[in-house]
Write a protein that holds these residues in place. Structure first.
Motif, mmCIF file in Angstrom:
data_model
loop_
_atom_site.group_PDB
_atom_site.id
_atom_site.type_symbol
_atom_site.label_atom_id
_atom_site.label_comp_id
_atom_site.label_asym_id
_atom_site.label_seq_id
_atom_site.Cartn_x
_atom_site.Cartn_y
_atom_site.Cartn_z
ATOM 1 N N ASN A 189 47.562 46.663 35.299
ATOM 2 C CA ASN A 189 48.168 45.975 34.155
ATOM 3 C C ASN A 189 48.844 46.970 33.211
ATOM 4 O O ASN A 189 49.925 46.694 32.669
ATOM 5 C CB ASN A 189 47.111 45.177 33.397
ATOM 6 C CG ASN A 189 46.650 43.944 34.166
ATOM 7 O OD1 ASN A 189 47.276 43.548 35.144
ATOM 8 N ND2 ASN A 189 45.568 43.343 33.717
ATOM 9 N N ASN A 198 46.116 43.327 25.976
ATOM 10 C CA ASN A 198 46.535 42.435 27.056
ATOM 11 C C ASN A 198 46.254 43.023 28.435
ATOM 12 O O ASN A 198 46.336 42.306 29.438
ATOM 13 C CB ASN A 198 48.027 42.118 26.941
ATOM 14 C CG ASN A 198 48.358 41.350 25.671
ATOM 15 O OD1 ASN A 198 47.485 40.718 25.086
ATOM 16 N ND2 ASN A 198 49.609 41.422 25.235
ATOM 17 N N ASP A 201 43.711 41.226 30.449
ATOM 18 C CA ASP A 201 43.999 39.856 30.854
ATOM 19 C C ASP A 201 43.746 39.643 32.341
ATOM 20 O O ASP A 201 43.798 40.572 33.147
ATOM 21 C CB ASP A 201 45.462 39.508 30.556
ATOM 22 C CG ASP A 201 45.628 38.950 29.158
ATOM 23 O OD1 ASP A 201 44.607 38.770 28.474
ATOM 24 O OD2 ASP A 201 46.778 38.706 28.748
ATOM 25 N N ARG A 202 43.508 38.413 32.669
ATOM 26 C CA ARG A 202 43.359 37.996 34.065
ATOM 27 C C ARG A 202 44.755 37.770 34.641
ATOM 28 O O ARG A 202 45.492 36.899 34.186
ATOM 29 C CB ARG A 202 42.529 36.721 34.112
ATOM 30 C CG ARG A 202 42.424 36.052 35.450
ATOM 31 C CD ARG A 202 41.623 34.763 35.279
ATOM 32 N NE ARG A 202 41.529 34.020 36.517
ATOM 33 C CZ ARG A 202 42.450 33.171 36.955
ATOM 34 N NH1 ARG A 202 43.555 32.968 36.248
ATOM 35 N NH2 ARG A 202 42.290 32.518 38.090
ATOM 36 N N ASN A 328 35.245 40.619 27.768
ATOM 37 C CA ASN A 328 36.306 41.233 28.564
ATOM 38 C C ASN A 328 35.745 41.826 29.853
ATOM 39 O O ASN A 328 34.554 42.136 29.954
ATOM 40 C CB ASN A 328 36.998 42.344 27.779
ATOM 41 C CG ASN A 328 38.004 41.803 26.782
ATOM 42 O OD1 ASN A 328 38.490 40.683 26.914
ATOM 43 N ND2 ASN A 328 38.311 42.597 25.768
ATOM 44 N N SER A 350 38.712 36.421 27.878
ATOM 45 C CA SER A 350 39.383 37.305 26.925
ATOM 46 C C SER A 350 40.155 36.487 25.899
ATOM 47 O O SER A 350 40.738 35.445 26.221
ATOM 48 C CB SER A 350 40.339 38.244 27.659
ATOM 49 O OG SER A 350 41.099 38.997 26.748
ATOM 50 N N SER A 352 42.679 37.876 24.296
ATOM 51 C CA SER A 352 43.837 38.732 24.036
ATOM 52 C C SER A 352 45.150 37.966 23.930
ATOM 53 O O SER A 352 45.899 38.132 22.966
ATOM 54 C CB SER A 352 43.937 39.803 25.117
ATOM 55 O OG SER A 352 43.982 39.201 26.392
ATOM 56 N N SER A 353 45.477 37.119 24.922
ATOM 57 C CA SER A 353 46.797 36.481 24.890
ATOM 58 C C SER A 353 46.813 35.063 25.452
ATOM 59 O O SER A 353 47.807 34.360 25.269
ATOM 60 C CB SER A 353 47.806 37.326 25.671
ATOM 61 O OG SER A 353 47.462 37.373 27.047
ATOM 62 N N LYS A 354 45.731 34.628 26.099
ATOM 63 C CA LYS A 354 45.733 33.322 26.758
ATOM 64 C C LYS A 354 44.592 32.448 26.256
ATOM 65 O O LYS A 354 43.556 32.941 25.833
ATOM 66 C CB LYS A 354 45.629 33.487 28.278
ATOM 67 C CG LYS A 354 46.802 34.226 28.895
ATOM 68 C CD LYS A 354 46.618 34.415 30.383
ATOM 69 C CE LYS A 354 47.781 35.187 30.996
ATOM 70 N NZ LYS A 354 47.585 35.450 32.444
ATOM 71 N N TYR A 474 44.543 28.890 31.234
ATOM 72 C CA TYR A 474 45.094 30.202 30.918
ATOM 73 C C TYR A 474 46.538 30.106 30.415
ATOM 74 O O TYR A 474 47.396 30.896 30.801
ATOM 75 C CB TYR A 474 45.001 31.121 32.135
ATOM 76 C CG TYR A 474 43.576 31.371 32.584
ATOM 77 C CD1 TYR A 474 42.711 32.168 31.842
ATOM 78 C CD2 TYR A 474 43.074 30.783 33.739
ATOM 79 C CE1 TYR A 474 41.397 32.382 32.239
ATOM 80 C CE2 TYR A 474 41.752 31.000 34.151
ATOM 81 C CZ TYR A 474 40.934 31.792 33.396
ATOM 82 O OH TYR A 474 39.638 32.009 33.796
#
Length: 712
Positions: A189, A198, A201-202, A328, A350, A352-354, A474
């Motif tokens: 990533n 991020n 993230d998954r 995380n 997480s 972070s962004s989703k 997500y």
């Protein structure tokens, strides 16, 4: 048999050409024909390849079997005894004759396969041309898709005809993948440009999955049974260093003691304030006498963000509070891995962004004790996500040095950050109930009118119906308030308390489009199913314990299993039946993205659940579940035209399952037969059991062996 099959294909297309008027019949007939063709050829191929009938296992499965050591190479031992010359010659003649017959049979099978393909495709093409132009347009796309899938299935069958060389056992993963989790690759990533958190993230990239069997660490031991395993785990079973054990972090991380081979967790400590005192403090800040009154206040399910190692949830479990940990991905010292190893609910998640893979309005309380999330970042988007998954009237508990008033007064930056969070929470219509030392408690509003009474332009707006998706999977984080359009907007104080919450009434079920009779039937069926499962596993687990003639098989202990994953949970019936039978388990109820969306029902019944696509890796570490259950999952994936292979799904089950763990699969006889063949490649011990009440379905019970890695 081969001539009969070929003649049958000809008759099939002859009859099909006369019945083309009914398009639905044609479509269904084509689908049925394709499945029957696969089954017929598989049965012939498997009988030729194995040269014997399928029989039950001669050796029963059991728990506690000696570990099987895996070596890099193995050599067959030669028999040192010398056979008489006449016997050797007779044996060689028999073997030569057998090989000749086998080659002839395989040649006939290959030839018949070519003929079947030609007849099938030619007949289908001739039938298509015979349909009138007006009818052809309606079924063209369905017919073409079925023809393509027919070719695919026949190709797979053709591979079987080459013999057992194509059915090799699945190989073991390299040693460095003992904690392998697809879709979580921080270094990759970072290389792709992810930053600002991020990178955790998954991300499920195409082709990132490795279909190999993950071996346990070198000195892995079977976990201790509950409740002993809650307080003591084996060091070798998890990836953690001594430094990580003693590193000061969250409150629950500090309550650990490292011994020679074990890590022990203490619910109270002479050096630090205990979890019991901390829980008692939170209860008082909410306005309760102590944590035993959480249930009466409408609190049953808690989402613990950055949970440390799960001690907060472990303590509340005795009060019938279900706490799920999310944190995380961590390559070492993982909060999620250690929490699951203790037999406590957890999964990788997480902020972070989703958005999290839970519906809106899912939890009664969210808890963050030094969880490492900067709630003031990204313009308060993280707090909006907390609000989305929190039920009306629910609580958000935050413990952080940032909240300490005296510390904030001395540090202007800290004071600015704290003021932002406090003001943003007010604009979300959260009531600040109490603030003590480093802990603060907010209560989400129970009234929708609060949002309209806010000052114009203050705080985030309310999501539109298009934005307010109740089942996000997500999705990117939203900057608007969600859950407002849900029919499930019911304050926690107005809901039935646990355990009455699990039995919803007729009007409550109407919110999910479900009738009371359907839920009652599902509940009654799973009562029987759980009883049958337990009786089936009894002789398997205790087969190494002799019993006197006439004695019945002993029942497995209530704590035989702890971590259970239901891959197709429907209404949460398995979870309900296990708790009703007083089994010491918790269940991760998974609702597939391709199936009916009853996840809100499961959560509102007081259970835990998550949305997931089984063509992707589940967000958990290897060796985290004692039993995996799947009823109707293979049929569901089959109805979606197998977006991924059965091998993909089964290797993922193997990754999640602990050594000596159990797999129970219930599905149609055809799919169970296919799955049974695959278990040999996975090295599982398996048996197929017929279901008396349903001739169309079978039960496949498997156990994952305990393989040990040899020192390199």
């Amino acid at each position: 048999m081969i001539i009969t099959i070929i003649y049958g294909e000809f008759l099939f297309f002859h009859e099909l050409s006369r019945d083309w008027i009914d398009r639905k019949v044609v479509y269904s007939t084509l689908l049925l024909y394709r499945r029957q063709l696969v089954l017929r050829y598989l049965s012939i191929s498997s009988s030729v390849l194995t040269n014997k009938k399928v029989i039950k296992m001669s050796r029963p499965l059991h728990r506690g079997a000696p570990a099987i050591r895996v070596t890099s190479s193995s050599n067959d031992l030669l028999d040192s005894q010398v056979k008489e010359q006449t016997e050797k010659e007779e044996f060689d003649r028999n073997q030569s004759s057998h090989r000749s017959r086998h080659r002839l049979t395989m040649l006939l099978l290959k030839s018949s396969l070519v003929v079947i393909v030609i007849l099938a495709l030619t007949g289908s093409f001739w039938w298509t041309l015979s349909i009138s132009t007006s009818s052809r347009g309606h079924i063209f796309h369905s017919s073409r898709r079925l023809q393509e899938q027919l070719v695919s299935d026949l190709w797979d069958i053709g591979e079987l005809s080459f013999g057992t060389s194509r059915m090799k056992e699945i190989e073991f993963c390299p040693g460095e993948l003992e904690n392998y989790i697809p879709c979580f690759n921080v270094s990759e990533n970072l290389d792709s440009g992810f930053s600002d958190g991020n990178e955790y993230d998954r991300v499920c990239r195409q082709g990132s999955r490795q279909n190999c069997l993950v071996l346990p660490p070198m000195n892995y031991k079977i976990p201790l049974r509950w409740p002993t395993g809650r307080d003591i785990i084996w060091v070798a079973n998890v990836k953690i260093t001594g430094q990580e054990v003693f590193t000061s972090g969250s409150l629950t991380k500090r309550m650990m003691m490292l011994e020679e081979e074990q890590i022990s967790f203490r619910s109270a400590s002479l050096m630090f304030d205990g979890v019991e005192d901390y829980s008692h403090q939170i209860a008082e800040m909410i306005g309760l006498r102590n944590e035993s009154n959480f249930i009466q206040a409408g609190i049953r399910t808690i989402l613990d963000i950055g949970c440390g190692y799960g001690s907060f949830g472990a303590h509340l479990f005795s009060e019938q509070i279900l706490t799920i940990c999310i944190a995380n991905y961590e390559s070492s010292g993982s909060q999620v891995q250690l929490t699951l190893e203790r037999g406590l609910p957890a999964m990788i998640g997480s902020f972070s962004s989703k958005q999290l893979p839970y519906p809106s309005l899912s939890f009664d309380l969210l808890h963050c004790a030094r969880c490492g999330i900067d709630w003031d970042k990204k313009d308060g988007t993280f707090l909006i996500e907390v609000d989305r998954v929190l039920r009306p009237g629910g609580y958000f508990v935050w413990t952080s040095p940032l909240i300490n008033v005296q510390s904030s007064l001395r540090n202007k930056e800290k004071q600015k950050r704290w003021n932002f969070v406090r003001d943003f929470a007010e604009n979300l219509c959260w009531e600040l109930m109490s603030q003590q030392d480093e802990t603060v408690v907010w209560k989400k509003t129970s009234k929708k009118t609060c949002y309209n009474s806010r000052k114009s332009g203050s705080g985030p707006s309310i999501c539109s119906k298009v934005q307010d998706v109740e089942f996000p999977y997500y999705r990117p984080l939203q900057n608007c308030i969600g859950g407002m359009h849900s029919r499930r907007w019911v304050p926690i104080e107005e809901r039935a308390t646990w355990p009455s919450r699990s039995n919803l009434n007729r009007s409550e079920l109407a919110l999910y489009g479900l009738h009371l009779d359907e839920l009652n039937e599902d509940t009654a069926n799973y009562r029987i199913i759980v009883r049958n499962y337990w009786s089936l596993l009894s002789p398997l687990i205790f087969s190494d314990h002799p019993k006197r003639p006439g004695d019945e098989d002993p029942s497995p202990p209530y704590n035989m299993l702890r971590n259970v994953l239901d891959m197709n949970a429907r209404y949460g019936g398995l979870n309900a039946a296990l708790l009703e039978a007083r089994k010491s388990v918790w269940v991760m109820n998974v609702v597939p993205t391709t199936g009916p969306k009853y996840l809100p029902l499961i959560l509102d019944r007081g259970y835990f659940g998550v949305l997931h696509d089984w063509c992707e890796a589940f967000p958990t570490y290897p060796r985290t579940y004692d039993m995996v259950h799947a009823e109707g999952l293979l049929s569901l994936e089959s109805s979606q035209h197998w977006r991924c292979t059965m091998v993909d799904i089964f290797t993922e089950i193997d990754r999640m399952l602990r050594p000596e763990g159990w797999i129970i699969i219930r599905d149609t006889a055809l799919l169970i037969d296919s799955a049974r063949v695959l278990t040999r490649r996975l090295k599982w011990e398996a048996r197929v059991i017929e279901i008396e009440s349903n001739n169309d379905e079978r039960l496949l019970i498997c156990q994952k062996p305990f393989f040990k890695r040899q020192p390199s």
